[in-house]
Design a protein around this motif. Structure first.
Motif, PDB file in Angstrom:
ATOM      1  N   ARG A 182       0.860  -1.187   0.000  1.00  0.00           N
ATOM      2  CA  ARG A 182       0.000   0.000   0.000  1.00  0.00           C
ATOM      3  C   ARG A 182       0.894   1.233   0.000  1.00  0.00           C
ATOM      4  O   ARG A 182       2.052   1.165   0.401  1.00  0.00           O
ATOM      5  CB  ARG A 182      -0.927   0.013   1.222  1.00  0.00           C
ATOM      6  CG  ARG A 182      -1.964  -1.096   1.215  1.00  0.00           C
ATOM      7  CD  ARG A 182      -3.008  -0.901   2.299  1.00  0.00           C
ATOM      8  NE  ARG A 182      -3.972  -1.991   2.327  1.00  0.00           N
ATOM      9  CZ  ARG A 182      -5.009  -2.057   3.138  1.00  0.00           C
ATOM     10  NH1 ARG A 182      -5.218  -1.099   4.036  1.00  0.00           N
ATOM     11  NH2 ARG A 182      -5.840  -3.084   3.094  1.00  0.00           N
ATOM     12  N   SER A 183       0.342   2.328  -0.430  1.00  0.00           N
ATOM     13  CA  SER A 183       1.153   3.543  -0.570  1.00  0.00           C
ATOM     14  C   SER A 183       1.732   4.015   0.756  1.00  0.00           C
ATOM     15  O   SER A 183       2.768   4.695   0.774  1.00  0.00           O
ATOM     16  CB  SER A 183       0.308   4.665  -1.196  1.00  0.00           C
ATOM     17  OG  SER A 183      -0.803   4.982  -0.363  1.00  0.00           O
ATOM     18  N   TYR A 184       1.116   3.664   1.878  1.00  0.00           N
ATOM     19  CA  TYR A 184       1.590   4.104   3.186  1.00  0.00           C
ATOM     20  C   TYR A 184       2.174   2.950   4.012  1.00  0.00           C
ATOM     21  O   TYR A 184       2.285   3.051   5.230  1.00  0.00           O
ATOM     22  CB  TYR A 184       0.458   4.810   3.963  1.00  0.00           C
ATOM     23  CG  TYR A 184      -0.839   4.022   4.070  1.00  0.00           C
ATOM     24  CD1 TYR A 184      -1.058   3.148   5.134  1.00  0.00           C
ATOM     25  CD2 TYR A 184      -1.835   4.160   3.113  1.00  0.00           C
ATOM     26  CE1 TYR A 184      -2.239   2.436   5.243  1.00  0.00           C
ATOM     27  CE2 TYR A 184      -3.022   3.444   3.212  1.00  0.00           C
ATOM     28  CZ  TYR A 184      -3.219   2.583   4.266  1.00  0.00           C
ATOM     29  OH  TYR A 184      -4.398   1.874   4.368  1.00  0.00           O
ATOM     30  N   TRP A 185       2.548   1.871   3.352  1.00  0.00           N
ATOM     31  CA  TRP A 185       3.129   0.727   4.045  1.00  0.00           C
ATOM     32  C   TRP A 185       4.638   0.614   3.847  1.00  0.00           C
ATOM     33  O   TRP A 185       5.202  -0.476   3.912  1.00  0.00           O
ATOM     34  CB  TRP A 185       2.459  -0.572   3.575  1.00  0.00           C
ATOM     35  CG  TRP A 185       1.166  -0.860   4.291  1.00  0.00           C
ATOM     36  CD1 TRP A 185       0.495  -0.055   5.151  1.00  0.00           C
ATOM     37  CD2 TRP A 185       0.400  -2.070   4.190  1.00  0.00           C
ATOM     38  NE1 TRP A 185      -0.643  -0.657   5.609  1.00  0.00           N
ATOM     39  CE2 TRP A 185      -0.737  -1.907   5.030  1.00  0.00           C
ATOM     40  CE3 TRP A 185       0.540  -3.252   3.490  1.00  0.00           C
ATOM     41  CZ2 TRP A 185      -1.713  -2.894   5.172  1.00  0.00           C
ATOM     42  CZ3 TRP A 185      -0.425  -4.244   3.626  1.00  0.00           C
ATOM     43  CH2 TRP A 185      -1.534  -4.072   4.460  1.00  0.00           C
TER      44      TRP A 185
ATOM     45  N   SER B 167       0.778  -6.944   6.083  1.00  0.00           N
ATOM     46  CA  SER B 167      -0.485  -6.644   6.759  1.00  0.00           C
ATOM     47  C   SER B 167      -0.378  -6.906   8.261  1.00  0.00           C
ATOM     48  O   SER B 167      -0.837  -6.105   9.088  1.00  0.00           O
ATOM     49  CB  SER B 167      -1.607  -7.490   6.154  1.00  0.00           C
ATOM     50  OG  SER B 167      -2.817  -7.288   6.835  1.00  0.00           O
TER      51      SER B 167
ATOM     52  N   THR C 218      -0.084   1.007  11.925  1.00  0.00           N
ATOM     53  CA  THR C 218       0.037   1.835  10.735  1.00  0.00           C
ATOM     54  C   THR C 218      -1.346   2.197  10.212  1.00  0.00           C
ATOM     55  O   THR C 218      -2.243   1.347  10.154  1.00  0.00           O
ATOM     56  CB  THR C 218       0.820   1.072   9.645  1.00  0.00           C
ATOM     57  OG1 THR C 218       2.100   0.713  10.155  1.00  0.00           O
ATOM     58  CG2 THR C 218       0.994   1.920   8.400  1.00  0.00           C
ATOM     59  N   ASN C 219      -1.508   3.449   9.821  1.00  0.00           N
ATOM     60  CA  ASN C 219      -2.754   3.880   9.183  1.00  0.00           C
ATOM     61  C   ASN C 219      -2.421   4.741   7.967  1.00  0.00           C
ATOM     62  O   ASN C 219      -1.259   4.832   7.563  1.00  0.00           O
ATOM     63  CB  ASN C 219      -3.662   4.620  10.176  1.00  0.00           C
ATOM     64  CG  ASN C 219      -2.971   5.811  10.807  1.00  0.00           C
ATOM     65  OD1 ASN C 219      -2.195   6.528  10.160  1.00  0.00           O
ATOM     66  ND2 ASN C 219      -3.249   6.046  12.092  1.00  0.00           N
ATOM     67  N   SER C 220      -3.418   5.360   7.390  1.00  0.00           N
ATOM     68  CA  SER C 220      -3.194   6.130   6.167  1.00  0.00           C
ATOM     69  C   SER C 220      -2.276   7.326   6.379  1.00  0.00           C
ATOM     70  O   SER C 220      -1.774   7.905   5.403  1.00  0.00           O
ATOM     71  CB  SER C 220      -4.539   6.601   5.586  1.00  0.00           C
ATOM     72  OG  SER C 220      -5.254   7.370   6.542  1.00  0.00           O
ATOM     73  N   ASP C 221      -2.059   7.708   7.628  1.00  0.00           N
ATOM     74  CA  ASP C 221      -1.118   8.788   7.931  1.00  0.00           C
ATOM     75  C   ASP C 221       0.316   8.277   8.081  1.00  0.00           C
ATOM     76  O   ASP C 221       1.243   9.069   8.256  1.00  0.00           O
ATOM     77  CB  ASP C 221      -1.527   9.523   9.212  1.00  0.00           C
ATOM     78  CG  ASP C 221      -2.821  10.302   9.047  1.00  0.00           C
ATOM     79  OD1 ASP C 221      -3.062  10.806   7.929  1.00  0.00           O
ATOM     80  OD2 ASP C 221      -3.588  10.386  10.023  1.00  0.00           O
ATOM     81  N   GLY C 222       0.486   6.944   8.054  1.00  0.00           N
ATOM     82  CA  GLY C 222       1.822   6.378   8.175  1.00  0.00           C
ATOM     83  C   GLY C 222       2.023   5.625   9.483  1.00  0.00           C
ATOM     84  O   GLY C 222       1.069   5.143  10.099  1.00  0.00           O
ATOM     85  N   THR C 223       3.274   5.562   9.926  1.00  0.00           N
ATOM     86  CA  THR C 223       3.664   4.828  11.129  1.00  0.00           C
ATOM     87  C   THR C 223       4.549   5.715  11.981  1.00  0.00           C
ATOM     88  O   THR C 223       5.473   6.356  11.470  1.00  0.00           O
ATOM     89  CB  THR C 223       4.448   3.548  10.761  1.00  0.00           C
ATOM     90  OG1 THR C 223       3.723   2.810   9.774  1.00  0.00           O
ATOM     91  CG2 THR C 223       4.685   2.670  11.982  1.00  0.00           C
TER      92      THR C 223
ATOM     93  N   THR D 112       7.065  14.211   1.920  1.00  0.00           N
ATOM     94  CA  THR D 112       6.379  13.065   2.514  1.00  0.00           C
ATOM     95  C   THR D 112       7.420  12.115   3.090  1.00  0.00           C
ATOM     96  O   THR D 112       8.390  11.760   2.417  1.00  0.00           O
ATOM     97  CB  THR D 112       5.546  12.323   1.453  1.00  0.00           C
ATOM     98  OG1 THR D 112       4.604  13.239   0.880  1.00  0.00           O
ATOM     99  CG2 THR D 112       4.811  11.148   2.072  1.00  0.00           C
TER     100      THR D 112
END
Length: 228
Positions: free
Chosen positions: A70-73, A95, A103-108, A176
């Protein structure tokens, strides 16, 4: 710290006085003239020694890599590559690591990264481990961290950069946060750092200076995990 020592030496050259001629026998006038001496051949010039060639070597570790799913993984993907040096089989999925790291869409977060690695190591690994944050204050400290991790502990190191300011290629104004893995370096007077980028699952090489500039620009944040 650089310490400069200055030593001044005063050398007195002794003057050698030749002995007096008195008392030395002189050949009589009627003595046969001495045979002429053959000319001495000029010594062949000695070639200057060639400078020793610099011995270069590449120090690296093998990591199991997988493009971030995913883009934020990027952090779970980087963590998985790091874990491949410590867990012999049964690596957790991206996952699963994303869940461990919250981790969420804002990152880690950095704390989430450390806690997630510790959770994965206690679940999938065996033995005692340390997960240590790295905040090098200079290029020299950055280099030392990499040499200690890769060259001595035989593990990889994760460092945060900005997506638009990677150590190679054209740089763009994109701040980013992005996590990448250092898995090696070269020795010598112009060392290179070996990177793996989870964004597109590619390997890259960049100079120590450019690598440090990218890490410094993004806040000097890194992590290493090793057996304690």
């Amino acid at each position: 710290m650089t310490r400069t020592s200055r030593i001044t030496a005063l050398v007195g050259a002794a003057v050698l006085t030749p002995p007096l001629l008195a008392g030395i026998a002189v050949a009589p006038a009627h003595a046969a003239p001495a045979a002429p001496q053959a000319p001495v051949a000029a010594a062949a010039p000695v070639a200057a020694a060639a400078p020793a060639a610099e011995v270069l070597a590449t120090k690296k570790v093998t990591i199991k890599v997988q493009k971030q799913q995913r883009s934020y993984w990027c952090v779970p993907a980087a963590g998985r590559a790091m874990l491949s040096r410590l867990i012999s089989r049964g690596l957790p999925s991206q996952s699963k690591l994303a869940g461990y790291m919250r981790t969420n869409s804002d990152g880690t977060t950095p704390a989430g990264f450390r806690n997630g690695l510790r959770k994965a190591l206690s679940t999938y690994g065996s033995g005692q481990y340390d997960v240590v944050p790295l905040r090098p204050g200079s290029q020299s400290a950055f280099h030392t961290n990499i040499k200690a991790a890769v060259g001595e502990k035989k593990v990889a190191v994760a460092y945060r950069v900005y997506f638009g300011y990677k150590p190679w290629g054209r740089q763009v104004n994109n701040k980013t946060g992005h996590m990448m893995v250092v898995h090696g370096y070269t020795t010598g007077s112009s060392p290179m750092i070996l990177w793996w980028d989870p964004w597109d699952n590619t390997y890259h090489k960049a100079s120590l200076a450019k690598s440090w500039a990218s890490v410094k620009k993004a806040g000097r944040q890194g992590h290493v995990a090793a057996k304690s």
